[in-house]
Design a protein around this motif. Structure first.
Motif, PDB file in Angstrom:
ATOM      1  N   GLU A   1      -8.159   8.412   2.019  1.00 40.68           N
ATOM      2  CA  GLU A   1      -7.591   8.004   3.302  1.00 40.68           C
ATOM      3  C   GLU A   1      -7.531   6.482   3.428  1.00 40.68           C
TER       4      GLU A   1
ATOM      5  N   PRO B   1     -13.530  10.287   7.677  1.00 44.48           N
ATOM      6  CA  PRO B   1     -12.250  10.580   7.043  1.00 44.48           C
ATOM      7  C   PRO B   1     -12.093  12.074   6.769  1.00 44.48           C
TER       8      PRO B   1
ATOM      9  N   ARG C   1      -4.297   4.960   2.065  1.00 42.59           N
ATOM     10  CA  ARG C   1      -3.030   5.200   2.738  1.00 42.59           C
ATOM     11  C   ARG C   1      -2.580   3.999   3.571  1.00 42.59           C
TER      12      ARG C   1
END
Length: 187
Positions: free
Chosen positions: A65, A60, A68
């Motif tokens: 992340e 990542p 998301r």
């Protein structure tokens, strides 16, 4: 799963694989590439195929992340994290230097999201620190064995986590932390 440099970033044990060859009586002059049968097994993490390329590129890009993506992808994210973590030779313990893991309870919607957030809080983006209560206990046990640095957890918006995870699971998590001597403060 192979990284850009050709090294393994994840491995799967798939059991016996058998080529599915075309019927020789079909008269085809060419033998196209064989399909493969893995005894009917498929990956139970359908979004893992979209997540693995991040690890092939080095992991990542930054924190959060995993959050998301929609909640349905958190189990696949956790699966990739755990598989890549152990493939790299790391163990179930803390590698990060922070003594206080900070969790944003408002971002947690599933049990898998809790473990994604905890792994990241303890070991950085793409970090692993358990994937269920037993694995969390193992991580905490190895932490006590391998480190003289205590771990504290600051759990922001614990009430939102409790609503998402349920009272029983949240209490079980807090119990595992308490049994392992982890100081948890919630707000």
């Amino acid at each position: 799963m192979v990284g850009r440099d050709g090294s393994a970033v994840g491995e799967y044990v798939i059991g016996r694989a058998s080529p599915v060859l075309p019927d020789p009586s079909s008269g085809a002059d060419e033998r196209p590439g064989a399909d493969w049968d893995f005894l009917g097994h498929t990956c139970e993490y359908p979004d893992a195929g979209r997540i693995w390329p991040l690890w092939a590129e080095g992991g990542p890009a930054g924190p959060g992340e995993w959050a998301r993506g929609p909640a349905r992808t958190h189990g696949s994210w956790l699966h990739v994290v755990q598989t890549a973590w152990f493939t790299s030779g790391r163990r179930a313990t803390r590698y990060g230097t922070t003594e206080t893991a900070v969790l944003d309870g408002s971002a947690l919607s599933t049990k898998e999201s809790f473990y994604c957030a905890l792994g990241e809080a303890v070991n950085g983006p793409g970090g692993y620190f358990g994937s269920n209560l037993d694995a969390l206990h193992d991580c905490l046990r190895s932490l006590r064995r391998n480190s003289d640095r205590p771990l504290r957890v600051r759990w922001h918006d614990l009430a939102a986590s409790r609503a998402a995870l349920g009272d029983a699971y949240t209490d079980a998590l807090l119990s595992v932390f308490a049994e392992s001597g982890v100081d948890v403060t919630g707000d």
